[in-house]
Motif scaffolding. Structure first.
Motif, PDB file in Angstrom:
ATOM      1  N   HIS A 122       0.743  -1.109  -0.021  1.00 32.43           N
ATOM      2  CA  HIS A 122       0.026  -0.032  -0.115  1.00 32.43           C
ATOM      3  C   HIS A 122       0.928   1.359   0.252  1.00 32.43           C
ATOM      4  CE1 HIS A 122      -3.898  -2.002   0.740  1.00 32.43           C
ATOM      5  NE2 HIS A 122      -3.268  -2.664   1.318  1.00 32.43           N
ATOM      6  N   PHE A 133     -10.111  -3.173  -0.159  1.00 32.76           N
ATOM      7  CA  PHE A 133      -9.978  -2.065  -1.332  1.00 32.76           C
ATOM      8  C   PHE A 133     -10.909  -0.944  -0.947  1.00 32.76           C
ATOM      9  CE2 PHE A 133     -12.597  -0.910  -5.023  1.00 32.76           C
ATOM     10  CZ  PHE A 133     -11.566  -0.026  -5.628  1.00 32.76           C
ATOM     11  N   ASP A 188     -12.567   1.988  -2.489  1.00 32.77           N
ATOM     12  CA  ASP A 188     -13.058   2.731  -3.567  1.00 32.77           C
ATOM     13  C   ASP A 188     -12.962   4.255  -3.558  1.00 32.77           C
ATOM     14  OD1 ASP A 188     -14.301   2.641  -6.172  1.00 32.77           O
ATOM     15  OD2 ASP A 188     -15.994   1.425  -5.872  1.00 32.77           O
ATOM     16  N   TRP A 204      -6.990  -9.844  -4.887  1.00 31.79           N
ATOM     17  CA  TRP A 204      -6.539  -8.530  -4.860  1.00 31.79           C
ATOM     18  C   TRP A 204      -7.317  -7.708  -5.867  1.00 31.79           C
ATOM     19  CZ3 TRP A 204      -3.693  -6.042  -1.243  1.00 31.79           C
ATOM     20  CH2 TRP A 204      -3.336  -4.821  -1.490  1.00 31.79           C
ATOM     21  N   HIS A 226      -7.750  -3.804  -7.692  1.00 36.01           N
ATOM     22  CA  HIS A 226      -7.418  -2.220  -7.740  1.00 36.01           C
ATOM     23  C   HIS A 226      -8.300  -1.798  -9.009  1.00 36.01           C
ATOM     24  CE1 HIS A 226      -5.206  -4.215 -11.049  1.00 36.01           C
ATOM     25  NE2 HIS A 226      -5.005  -2.850 -11.545  1.00 36.01           N
ATOM     26  N   LYS A 227      -8.162  -0.564  -9.158  1.00 40.58           N
ATOM     27  CA  LYS A 227      -9.062  -0.014 -10.127  1.00 40.58           C
ATOM     28  C   LYS A 227      -8.037   0.600 -11.187  1.00 40.58           C
ATOM     29  CE  LYS A 227     -13.455   2.395  -9.721  1.00 40.58           C
ATOM     30  NZ  LYS A 227     -14.211   3.238  -9.007  1.00 40.58           N
ATOM     31  N   TYR A 228      -8.551   0.582 -12.352  1.00 34.58           N
ATOM     32  CA  TYR A 228      -7.506   1.115 -13.568  1.00 34.58           C
ATOM     33  C   TYR A 228      -8.482   1.749 -14.370  1.00 34.58           C
ATOM     34  CZ  TYR A 228      -3.994   1.957 -17.262  1.00 34.58           C
ATOM     35  OH  TYR A 228      -3.477   2.300 -18.403  1.00 34.58           O
ATOM     36  N   TYR A 234     -12.960  -2.343 -12.585  1.00 37.84           N
ATOM     37  CA  TYR A 234     -12.636  -2.930 -11.290  1.00 37.84           C
ATOM     38  C   TYR A 234     -11.518  -4.041 -11.915  1.00 37.84           C
ATOM     39  CZ  TYR A 234     -15.456  -0.150  -8.889  1.00 37.84           C
ATOM     40  OH  TYR A 234     -16.358   1.059  -8.156  1.00 37.84           O
ATOM     41  N   SER A 277       0.262  -8.547  -4.973  1.00 33.26           N
ATOM     42  CA  SER A 277      -0.494  -7.226  -4.821  1.00 33.26           C
ATOM     43  C   SER A 277      -0.090  -6.213  -5.982  1.00 33.26           C
ATOM     44  CB  SER A 277      -0.461  -6.491  -3.464  1.00 33.26           C
ATOM     45  OG  SER A 277       0.854  -6.212  -3.153  1.00 33.26           O
ATOM     46  N   ILE A 314       0.044  -1.964  -6.873  1.00 37.35           N
ATOM     47  CA  ILE A 314      -0.072  -0.547  -6.297  1.00 37.35           C
ATOM     48  C   ILE A 314       0.418   0.372  -7.582  1.00 37.35           C
ATOM     49  CG2 ILE A 314       0.224  -1.017  -3.879  1.00 37.35           C
ATOM     50  CD1 ILE A 314       3.174   0.394  -4.368  1.00 37.35           C
ATOM     51  N   GLU A 315      -0.060   1.536  -7.455  1.00 39.97           N
ATOM     52  CA  GLU A 315       0.524   2.564  -8.279  1.00 39.97           C
ATOM     53  C   GLU A 315       1.154   3.525  -7.414  1.00 39.97           C
ATOM     54  OE1 GLU A 315      -2.536   5.127  -9.929  1.00 39.97           O
ATOM     55  OE2 GLU A 315      -1.218   6.093 -11.345  1.00 39.97           O
ATOM     56  N   TRP A 342       3.176   1.474 -12.034  1.00 33.49           N
ATOM     57  CA  TRP A 342       2.232   0.460 -11.354  1.00 33.49           C
ATOM     58  C   TRP A 342       3.325  -0.522 -11.140  1.00 33.49           C
ATOM     59  CZ3 TRP A 342      -2.820   0.467 -10.019  1.00 33.49           C
ATOM     60  CH2 TRP A 342      -3.476   1.409 -10.534  1.00 33.49           C
TER      61      TRP A 342
END
Ligand code: FUB
Length: 325
Positions: A19, A139, A141, A225, A227-229, A233, A275, A277-278, A283
């Motif tokens: 994170h 997560f 949002d 895991w 994540h949003k891109y 989702y 996992s 992360i950005e 990324w």
């Protein structure tokens, strides 16, 4: 810290949940304990007892082990095996979520709270009501709602809950049955409970048909895991027996999710867990393998590497010991 190298070498670590908090990278891994016991299908070799939080000031900085953040002896409900954790931050408090077996050998998810991302964390006296199985991933949002995804087959006991209650020896799931997915539940405002009993997520193929239990290249096994891109989702997970990290995408945190492809080809060792992360516009995939122990399944080490999207939103497959495809 050089990419694709063990983040730390003085302890064995696995299942990294990474994170970005206050512009620093924090990694919440399992802490593998060396022993000479045999492996089994129930994951009996994963005898973890505590958690250490790792941190990196940035991707060029050395990785710091911030010491013991929570130990089994300080969690009243835990019997053994503190497996893959995750952490979430809300309003200045940090919530460490961890699966462990209760005194009767059944996995549930616990939560422990701290004012610091590195702990020490204080555990709640009991596990989260209605929680079952392993591998929590929480997560946040864009609208400020938090969701937990979790579950794992075999050692993680996911298949033992198909009827809604725990069945120690369930019948084998037929290959042509719909595969089980991870659970998803929205967290309550205090982050210590689910708003309603977890629902099972559905993963479907490109025609909208549920992925089947016998489709071991694509069916869900463990280690979810989210994540949003670009507003989409992305649910990613381990396939277990085929040792891949794969992903499926959807329009809502509840799913359904359509299978899209492979993120990570098999690493050295049986398990694969990751996992995403950005950080500063790039990324990264955090994952583990058994390089540090030269292949001993329960002595793993966490690593990271860059992850790349294609213009259509698909993810380039990472070859753990080579380049991206
Ligand atoms: O580390 C113990 C278990 O192994 C995790 O909970 C699974 O995801 C697998 O990595």
């Amino acid at each position: 810290m050089e990419q694709r190298r063990p983040l730390v070498t003085h302890i064995f670590t696995a299942d990294p949940s990474a994170h970005v908090f206050d512009d620093k990278i924090y990694v919440y891994p399992s802490h593998d304990i060396p022993h000479s016991g045999e492996d089994d299908d129930e994951g009996g070799e994963y005898l973890m007892e505590d958690y250490h939080v790792l941190s990196l000031e940035n991707t060029d900085a050395p990785c710091v082990d911030n010491g013991e953040a929570l130990h089994m002896k300080d969690v009243p409900w835990v019997g053994k095996q503190m497996w893959a954790p995750d952490c979430a931050c809300k309003e200045g408090k940090y919530y460490l979520y961890f699966p462990a077996k209760d005194k009767s050998g059944v996995f549930h998810i616990g939560v422990a709270v701290s004012d610091s991302p590195t702990g020490p964390f204080k555990a709640e006296p009991s596990y989260i009501p209605e929680s079952k199985s392993i591998d929590p991933a929480v997560f946040e949002d864009d609208d400020g709602r938090y969701y937990m995804y979790n579950g794992g087959l075999w050692g993680g006991q996911l298949e033992k809950w198909q009827t809604g209650t725990y069945v120690a020896n369930p019948a084998e799931i037929p290959e042509d049955a719909d595969s089980l997915g991870p659970y998803v539940a929205e967290m309550t405002d205090d982050m210590k409970a689910f708003r309603e009993p977890p629902k099972m997520v559905q993963i479907v193929d490109e025609d909208g048909n549920p992925i089947k239990a016998g489709d071991e290249d694509r069916r869900y096994f463990e280690g979810p895991w989210m994540h949003k891109y670009n507003g989409e989702y992305y649910l990613s997970y381990s396939t277990g027996t085929t040792h891949r990290v794969v992903y499926a995408t959807g329009k809502s945190p509840w799913g359904p999710f359509t299978f899209r492809g492979i993120i990570l080809e098999p690493v050295l060792g049986w398990t694969t867990h990751h996992s995403i992360i950005e950080y500063h516009g790039k990324w990264y995939l955090f994952y583990h393998d058994c390089e540090l122990s030269e292949g001993i399944n329960h002595r793993r080490c966490v690593k990271y590497t860059e992850l790349t999207y294609n213009p259509d939103g698909t993810i380039r497959t990472i070859l753990p010991y080579g380049e991206s495809k």
